[in-house]
Each structure stands twice: as C-alpha cells, then as structure tokens.
Motif scaffolding. Sequence first.
Motif, PDB file in Angstrom:
ATOM      1  N   LEU A 190       0.833  -1.207   0.000  1.00 41.85           N
ATOM      2  CA  LEU A 190       0.000   0.000   0.000  1.00 41.85           C
ATOM      3  C   LEU A 190       0.864   1.252   0.000  1.00 41.85           C
ATOM      4  N   LYS A 191       0.451   2.189  -0.853  1.00 42.62           N
ATOM      5  CA  LYS A 191       1.158   3.464  -0.932  1.00 42.62           C
ATOM      6  C   LYS A 191       0.152   4.584  -0.694  1.00 42.62           C
ATOM      7  N   CYS A 192       0.537   5.540   0.121  1.00 42.60           N
ATOM      8  CA  CYS A 192      -0.331   6.690   0.364  1.00 42.60           C
ATOM      9  C   CYS A 192       0.415   7.935  -0.094  1.00 42.60           C
ATOM     10  N   ASP A 193      -0.101   8.582  -1.119  1.00 45.73           N
ATOM     11  CA  ASP A 193       0.553   9.770  -1.684  1.00 45.73           C
ATOM     12  C   ASP A 193       2.064   9.531  -1.850  1.00 45.73           C
ATOM     13  N   ASP A 194       2.408   8.419  -2.517  1.00 42.07           N
ATOM     14  CA  ASP A 194       3.790   8.043  -2.844  1.00 42.07           C
ATOM     15  C   ASP A 194       4.660   7.615  -1.665  1.00 42.07           C
ATOM     16  N   LYS A 195       4.047   7.455  -0.528  1.00 43.26           N
ATOM     17  CA  LYS A 195       4.808   6.964   0.616  1.00 43.26           C
ATOM     18  C   LYS A 195       4.353   5.534   0.908  1.00 43.26           C
ATOM     19  N   ILE A 196       5.295   4.600   0.990  1.00 41.32           N
ATOM     20  CA  ILE A 196       4.917   3.205   1.263  1.00 41.32           C
ATOM     21  C   ILE A 196       4.433   3.062   2.706  1.00 41.32           C
ATOM     22  N   LEU A 197       3.300   2.432   2.858  1.00 44.72           N
ATOM     23  CA  LEU A 197       2.774   2.200   4.202  1.00 44.72           C
ATOM     24  C   LEU A 197       3.246   0.836   4.676  1.00 44.72           C
ATOM     25  N   PRO A 198       3.811   0.756   5.881  1.00 46.11           N
ATOM     26  CA  PRO A 198       4.257  -0.562   6.362  1.00 46.11           C
ATOM     27  C   PRO A 198       3.055  -1.447   6.737  1.00 46.11           C
ATOM     28  N   ALA A 199       3.231  -2.750   6.532  1.00 48.62           N
ATOM     29  CA  ALA A 199       2.138  -3.704   6.758  1.00 48.62           C
ATOM     30  C   ALA A 199       2.096  -4.173   8.207  1.00 48.62           C
ATOM     31  N   GLU A 200       0.994  -4.825   8.536  1.00 45.14           N
ATOM     32  CA  GLU A 200       0.810  -5.533   9.803  1.00 45.14           C
ATOM     33  C   GLU A 200       0.982  -4.642  11.031  1.00 45.14           C
ATOM     34  N   ARG A 201       0.555  -3.407  10.916  1.00 43.35           N
ATOM     35  CA  ARG A 201       0.566  -2.480  12.050  1.00 43.35           C
ATOM     36  C   ARG A 201      -0.473  -1.399  11.787  1.00 43.35           C
ATOM     37  N   PRO A 202      -0.941  -0.715  12.853  1.00 40.66           N
ATOM     38  CA  PRO A 202      -1.922   0.339  12.639  1.00 40.66           C
ATOM     39  C   PRO A 202      -1.307   1.547  11.939  1.00 40.66           C
ATOM     40  N   VAL A 203      -2.065   2.119  11.027  1.00 41.64           N
ATOM     41  CA  VAL A 203      -1.605   3.288  10.276  1.00 41.64           C
ATOM     42  C   VAL A 203      -2.703   4.350  10.330  1.00 41.64           C
ATOM     43  N   PHE A 204      -2.330   5.570  10.688  1.00 39.86           N
ATOM     44  CA  PHE A 204      -3.293   6.670  10.672  1.00 39.86           C
ATOM     45  C   PHE A 204      -3.170   7.387   9.326  1.00 39.86           C
ATOM     46  N   ILE A 205      -4.306   7.593   8.671  1.00 35.97           N
ATOM     47  CA  ILE A 205      -4.300   8.269   7.368  1.00 35.97           C
ATOM     48  C   ILE A 205      -5.287   9.438   7.433  1.00 35.97           C
ATOM     49  N   PRO A 206      -4.810  10.668   7.172  1.00 32.58           N
ATOM     50  CA  PRO A 206      -5.709  11.814   7.288  1.00 32.58           C
ATOM     51  C   PRO A 206      -6.704  11.896   6.125  1.00 32.58           C
ATOM     52  N   LYS A 207      -7.821  12.515   6.391  1.00 24.09           N
ATOM     53  CA  LYS A 207      -8.874  12.734   5.406  1.00 24.09           C
ATOM     54  C   LYS A 207      -8.297  13.335   4.125  1.00 24.09           C
ATOM     55  N   GLY A 208      -8.791  12.871   3.005  1.00 24.86           N
ATOM     56  CA  GLY A 208      -8.364  13.431   1.726  1.00 24.86           C
ATOM     57  C   GLY A 208      -7.216  12.687   1.069  1.00 24.86           C
ATOM     58  N   SER A 209      -6.595  11.742   1.794  1.00 23.25           N
ATOM     59  CA  SER A 209      -5.466  10.997   1.202  1.00 23.25           C
ATOM     60  C   SER A 209      -5.983   9.959   0.219  1.00 23.25           C
ATOM     61  N   SER A 210      -5.113   9.587  -0.706  1.00 22.90           N
ATOM     62  CA  SER A 210      -5.473   8.516  -1.621  1.00 22.90           C
ATOM     63  C   SER A 210      -4.485   7.367  -1.465  1.00 22.90           C
ATOM     64  N   ILE A 211      -5.026   6.158  -1.422  1.00 24.26           N
ATOM     65  CA  ILE A 211      -4.199   4.971  -1.152  1.00 24.26           C
ATOM     66  C   ILE A 211      -4.247   4.047  -2.368  1.00 24.26           C
ATOM     67  N   LYS A 212      -3.043   3.617  -2.796  1.00 18.78           N
ATOM     68  CA  LYS A 212      -2.970   2.735  -3.967  1.00 18.78           C
ATOM     69  C   LYS A 212      -2.335   1.401  -3.591  1.00 18.78           C
ATOM     70  N   LEU A 213      -2.827   0.336  -4.233  1.00 17.81           N
ATOM     71  CA  LEU A 213      -2.202  -0.980  -4.048  1.00 17.81           C
ATOM     72  C   LEU A 213      -1.230  -1.199  -5.197  1.00 17.81           C
ATOM     73  N   MET A 214       0.059  -1.317  -4.853  1.00 17.81           N
ATOM     74  CA  MET A 214       1.109  -1.416  -5.859  1.00 17.81           C
ATOM     75  C   MET A 214       1.696  -2.830  -5.894  1.00 17.81           C
ATOM     76  N   ASN A 215       2.237  -3.208  -7.051  1.00 19.88           N
ATOM     77  CA  ASN A 215       2.941  -4.484  -7.159  1.00 19.88           C
ATOM     78  C   ASN A 215       4.166  -4.466  -6.263  1.00 19.88           C
ATOM     79  N   GLY A 216       4.686  -5.640  -5.994  1.00 21.70           N
ATOM     80  CA  GLY A 216       5.905  -5.669  -5.201  1.00 21.70           C
ATOM     81  C   GLY A 216       5.923  -6.828  -4.222  1.00 21.70           C
TER      82      GLY A 216
END
Lengths: 241, 330
Positions: B80-106
């Motif tokens: 998962l990438k949020c505004d070009d920043k990779i989100l680490p898996a298997e832990r809680p992540v806070f994402i502010p309103k208005g962000s867009s999240i993409k599922l990338m290969n890898g």
Amino acid sequence: MQTRAEPYFKIYSLSESAVTIEFGNEISEDILQRISSFNKRLLEQSLPGFYSSVPAYTTLSVFFDPSQVAASNTLTGADCFEKVSQYLTSLKDKVQDSLTVAAPMITIPVCYGGGFGMDLDEVAEIHQLTAQQVIDIHTKNVYKVYMIGFVPGFAYMGGMYEQIATPRKATPRKTIPAGSVGIAGKQTGIYPLATPGGWQIIGRTPLKMFDAGREQPSLLKAGDNVVFKAIGSEEFEYLSH
Amino acid sequence: MRISIIKPGIMATIQDMGRNAYLSQAVPISGAMDMLSARIANICLGNDDNAAVIEFTYAGAEFGAATDVMLSYAGSGAVLKCDDKILPAERPVFIPKGSSIKLMNGQAGSRTYVAVAGGWDVPMVLGSRGTYIAAGIGGVDGRALLPGDILSSCVDISTISQRIFNSLRVDATHHAGWSLRSDTLLPDNRKMIRVVPGPEFTWFEGNSLIDFLSTPYTLSLQSNRMGCHLEGAKIGHLVKKELLSTAVTPGTIQVTGGGGMILLMADCQTTGGYPRIAQVAAVDMPLCGQLKPGDSIYFTGISRREAEMLYIERENNLDTLRHAVKHKFL
C-alpha cells in the motif's frame, strides 16, 4: 465376539474442524432415516464448539471449533478428533431405539413445458411418451430429499419413476434460470439460483428455493418428502408475486 | 471512518472468518482466502479477529480516505502506498482525510487484506459479513466492490482501538513503531504444503501417491475462490468405485475422473462426489490462499494428530499476539 449385528457406524476425520460419520454405503431410505434421527438428537444435544452438521446420502458430517473442543472439560479423549468421536459414539448408543423423525410433506407447484421447461418435449420423445404423460409421471410420485448440496438450497431428490429417467444433456447450459426443475438419470432437482447446469429442464417453480432472508433459507432439507403439482402459467405469475 | 473505492482492482470483496452455521443448506463457508492475514490485520487494530476486512486481489486497486481513518493491512498481494509513501504492513496506520491509497505491485502473493478500526460496517447475513457472490449474499449487496462504493467502519470500536487511534492521530500519515509479524508464524518454505491423507487416499495407485508427495503441482488459470486446479503428474485410480456425494470442506483435495486434482478453497461447495486424496493442514491454507496461477507447490504428508497440534499452536500464537497488543494499550 458380538452376537448381534450393530448398525453400520464409522467415524473418520475430515479436517481439524470436522468429522464424518458413515452410516452405510448405499442410497436407501433406511440409512436416510438413521441419519435424520441421529442428526435430530445431535442438534438437541450438540457438543461444545458445535457449528453445524451436514447430512449426505450415507454420511453426516459434524463441523466444530477445535479450540472450544480442546478447551472443553466435559468431552473426553486425547485430542479433538477423539473427543468429538467419543461424544458422537455415546450419542449413538442413546439413539439405538431409533426415534422416527416425522418428515414434512412439501408441495412444489411447477409450470411444465414451454419456455419454463425447454427440454420437456425432448424427454417425452426419448421415452416415446407425450409431454402430458411425462408430467403425469413426474407429479405422481412422492420424492425423498436425500441431501442439500451443489449450491445453496439445491435438493438431491430420489424416488423418480424409471420411465422418465433421462441422461444429462451432452453440453451443459451456460445458465439455467432459478426455479428450474430438472431430471438427471434417476434424480430430479430444482435449481435454486441461476447457475450453469446439465440437467434436462422440464418445468419451473415460482417458489424461492433459497432465500437468505428466511429463518430456514433453504425451502427443503434432507429427509423432507416432496410432491410436484402442475400449474398453469397464470398461476405461476400469480405465485411469483 | 469512511473510505471510497476509486478502483477495486481485479476483484475486491468484503470477507471475515466465514459462515459456518448453514452448511447443511449448502451455503459455503466463504471468508478470507488467507485467514491468517485477515486476522493479523484485525488484531493489530484491536479488532475482533472476525471483523470484516476488504480482500483485494493483486495490485491495481485505489481508494480515498473520506474521513481520518485508522487502517492496517496484511497479506502478500500488494504494497500500500499513500501519496507516494509506502505504508508498512501488519501495524496500525493513521491516514488523514483526503489521502489517496494505492495498491502497488511488489509482493509475491495474490491477496491483501485491509482492516479498519471497528471493522467494515456491512450487514451480517446468515451469521457472517463475508461475500458469497454466487448466491449474492454478504458484503456489499452480495457482490464484489465497485468504483464509487463508500465503506464505513462500525460505530462501536474497542477501547484498545480507540487508544491506538489516539496514539497515532496527527495531521499526516503516521504509523505505529511496532508490527505483528505473520511471517514468524509461517514455515520458511512457503511452497511446501502439509497434507493429511484423505478418506479415499488408498483408492489411488501407489506410483501416483509417490508423485503426489514428491513432484511439483502448478496452479492453473481456472483457479479462483472456489478452488485451485492443480496441473502436474496425473493421479491414477486403483479403486474404480463411485463415491456417493458427501461433505467436503476448504482444504479438501479431490481427484477428478481424468486424474487431475482440485484443491477446494473458501467458496467451495459443501458436498462433492470426487474421491479425496488429502486434506491440507488448516495452518497451511493461508499459504494456498496466496497462490496465483503459475505458482508451483509440493505436498508433504503429516498425521491427523500433527495437523491438529499445529492448529492449536497457531491459535495459541494468535492469542499471544492479541494479548501483546492489549497489554500495550490497556
């Protein structure tokens, strides 16, 4: 040495969370009756962690949560399989004087032929009967539901007259409308959902064979008796609403 | 908390730990194909293991945060990438309103599970929120997710979830410094699937049984949530008896008339008439749920008792993780 023949009863492991009890090895009303009465007793006195039980032609499979079975102090045995097996075996000994389960009689209205039963004429031709004769034979008998399988609410019914037993279609249809009544060999059945299928379609029922909104979503269950009643297209329309 | 689906990818459905109460009416269990990842995603948010998650298939999906959200993800289908920043898996992540999240290969697998604090709020149908598309039940209107779908979290969230949320809430994307590592629960060799001999194991030729336990089998293109079709050495029938249809369950490996094998998965039928050569150990089903067409696997035999011990051990390990999260925040 045993002096009298015990009824067939064997348990094997299906998965970590299921065991299967075999009650015999052929399709018979006697075995169906034994499965139904055992199942009734099991549903009344289910074991800790019990999820559900699945009757089939000669078997009853019992699904459970292994964590709850392992934690149970009331069940005895070295592991989950043994605990469940011992419980089921003790239940069998209690049901020896086999209680009879009253089987409900369910009438299924069917509009035969035409656009609802695309294969009725073909089935009639194969057996050198008229379409009306096929309908008469199909509605004459009382059928027994042996099991629900294939898709939600699909009843495998036995007891059809050999006279109209017909092989499946050479090429299965891509989709068969929900409610379609079909014949495959000596079996008859009703498609609860629009699915692909190879059975010979002789009619359609307006009843919803499966409805997730009902308390018992599947209209039929194993052990039920079923009769078909021929209706006209007007009654079909009326019952559809 | 709310998100909107922009692109669902090849297939996205709401799933949970499945529907166990209606098997006698031929309603399949369904639920997550990789149950371990779905549960890990929930546990790290302080959710119940059975809370509804989104099962994404491969990469390519995209969704937007319509409010501030606390999510987590697990499974090896995508990163998962949020505004070009990779989100680490298997832990809680806070994402502010208005962000867009993409599922990338890898990643090497096929399915990714996205959980939200409190679980996704869809109606419970026959005891589960899981989607079973063939009967149109569970999830969002019994179907796969579509662009424009709005998903909300359940209003009631656990005290732990609330505390995790409070600890992460800032103005930007922010994630916990700890994670739950599902890989510590999995065997090193992800292509070696442990099986218990099935009820009809002795119905097959000796050479075929040797092939089954020593040669690779490849997932064919026909594989889906109902079953994985396996290509490889054909299995010869020694006993040519007809099997009367009887109960089958996810993990059952059936041998068809032509000697091919089908590994039944989450949406499989409740009954089947093909002889069963083996049953995959429940602890290895999450590995199978991550396979994609073209992947090769090997089977290795274990006893029924070993499979059961592994099952209990896995549950104990998950309990430990659940307690660890609890103790951190309570």
